[in-house]
Design a protein around this motif. Sequence first.
Motif, mmCIF file in Angstrom:
data_model
loop_
_atom_site.group_PDB
_atom_site.id
_atom_site.type_symbol
_atom_site.label_atom_id
_atom_site.label_comp_id
_atom_site.label_asym_id
_atom_site.label_seq_id
_atom_site.Cartn_x
_atom_site.Cartn_y
_atom_site.Cartn_z
ATOM 1 N N ARG A 273 19.234 -56.581 -38.501
ATOM 2 C CA ARG A 273 19.402 -55.267 -39.108
ATOM 3 C C ARG A 273 20.147 -54.315 -38.169
ATOM 4 N N LEU A 274 19.839 -54.382 -36.868
ATOM 5 C CA LEU A 274 20.514 -53.513 -35.902
ATOM 6 C C LEU A 274 21.982 -53.890 -35.747
ATOM 7 N N VAL A 275 22.312 -55.170 -35.820
ATOM 8 C CA VAL A 275 23.717 -55.594 -35.755
ATOM 9 C C VAL A 275 24.488 -55.047 -36.949
ATOM 10 N N ALA A 276 23.862 -55.174 -38.147
ATOM 11 C CA ALA A 276 24.515 -54.625 -39.337
ATOM 12 C C ALA A 276 24.652 -53.114 -39.239
ATOM 13 N N LEU A 277 23.637 -52.457 -38.636
ATOM 14 C CA LEU A 277 23.682 -51.011 -38.458
ATOM 15 C C LEU A 277 24.836 -50.604 -37.542
ATOM 16 N N ALA A 278 25.028 -51.341 -36.457
ATOM 17 C CA ALA A 278 26.126 -51.039 -35.534
ATOM 18 C C ALA A 278 27.483 -51.195 -36.216
ATOM 19 N N MET A 279 27.621 -52.207 -37.058
ATOM 20 C CA MET A 279 28.879 -52.392 -37.778
ATOM 21 C C MET A 279 29.115 -51.256 -38.780
ATOM 22 N N ASP A 280 28.037 -50.850 -39.484
ATOM 23 C CA ASP A 280 28.185 -49.743 -40.439
ATOM 24 C C ASP A 280 28.567 -48.452 -39.738
ATOM 25 N N LEU A 281 27.956 -48.181 -38.583
ATOM 26 C CA LEU A 281 28.296 -46.960 -37.848
ATOM 27 C C LEU A 281 29.730 -47.018 -37.329
#
Length: 448
Positions: A273-281
């Motif tokens: 989830r944090l990896v996906a969050l970093a990509m979204d940001l």
Amino acid sequence: MDTAYGSPSPAPRAPHASEGPGPHRVPFVLRAPFSGRTWREFLHLLIGLPIAIVMFTCAVTMTSLGAGLLITFLGIPVLAAGLVGCRGLGALERVRARALLGLEVRAPEPVGAAKPSLMGRVGGILKSGASWRHLLYCLLHFPWAVFAFTVSVTLWSLGWGLLTYPLWRWTFPMYLGQDGIQLYGDETHGFYLDTPFEIAVSCVVGLLFVLVWGGAVRGLSQVDRLLVRGLLGPSRLAGRVTELESDRTAVSETAAADLRRIERDLHDGAQARLVALAMDLGLAKERLREDPEAAARMVDEAHGEVKIALQELRDLARGIHPAILTDRGLGPALSALAARCEVPVRVSVDLAARPAAAIEGIAYFTVSELLRNVSEHARASSASVDVWRSGDRLMVLVSDNGRGGAHTGPGSGLAGLAERLDAVDGLLVIDSPAGGPTAITAELPWRD
């Protein structure tokens, strides 16, 4: 953890020969002389005398010879050879006890040699407590075998001989020229068992002797069991070491499994989830100047993802060790655990003090696993958790009104839970008939 509620319990294990039979309507004293177990134990007592004579002779001969030669160098290896012979005879006795008494006794701890040389092995044999216990067995078993053989054979011959007297009484007038068994006789007169009344009384007396024989054989064989178990098996210290080694292995495997579970939860949950969050940001940052509204929506979605990731991390931390358990103890921790259960749970904790942190943690996670089973498998409408102290034990009872059928058979999660409790000298008792209700009691040592 799958508990397989409602699945058929494993087939019952066939009772061992040493185990008592199931419920009988016939009293023990009447059925004992006619049971196969009694006759096997009687055979054990019969064979025991010649074997005891051999063991006693070898033990006394080799021990006295070795002790007499101790003034020379030959005494030590002769004494060691005698002890080796006693261990070999002890192995034979364990096989005989397993075959006729149904007694399973593990072999004692092997002889440890300080050096892989002949003298090292000799020294290991002489220092081995198991070797000397085998020697003691060879010495003590002889007088006991004489006594047991005499008593059992005397009762057997008198009992069955008198009970079957009418069947073989005809041999006296045909071959001995007398009317029956002579109880008394001198130059002037004699008393024989020849009238119907006397024959009937003889049969009754024989039956009494047969009944006494059955009980006596059972009692005498129990002494043999005590001798074999106490002197030919591993010592209590060696048994405890083996148990601790097994517990250590179980604890290590459990810890490794927990670490793998934590790694899997982190990798598949919060980390992904944090990896996906970093990509979204990163995408939101790129679109900030070109399309501020789209970037704002992406940041808002990322904010939601952060909340979900934080909740997953909190759940993961709670699964490792909940903070409420450390701060406030079992009562509040179990109440919080019950509040998250899908089934209404009543919690009752009656503890005047707190046990050791490790025991407290095991009790908490035991209840957690059991309540998870209630939610997933039991199909219950209510459950309860009771915790109290009994002497030096911490008792945990989890019950529900579900469909029952919980067991510790192969593939059952309760088997793993039982192993975890056993690693700390705990116990898991399951009462879960088909159709319910289920009551599972965990017993843990109380350690301050």
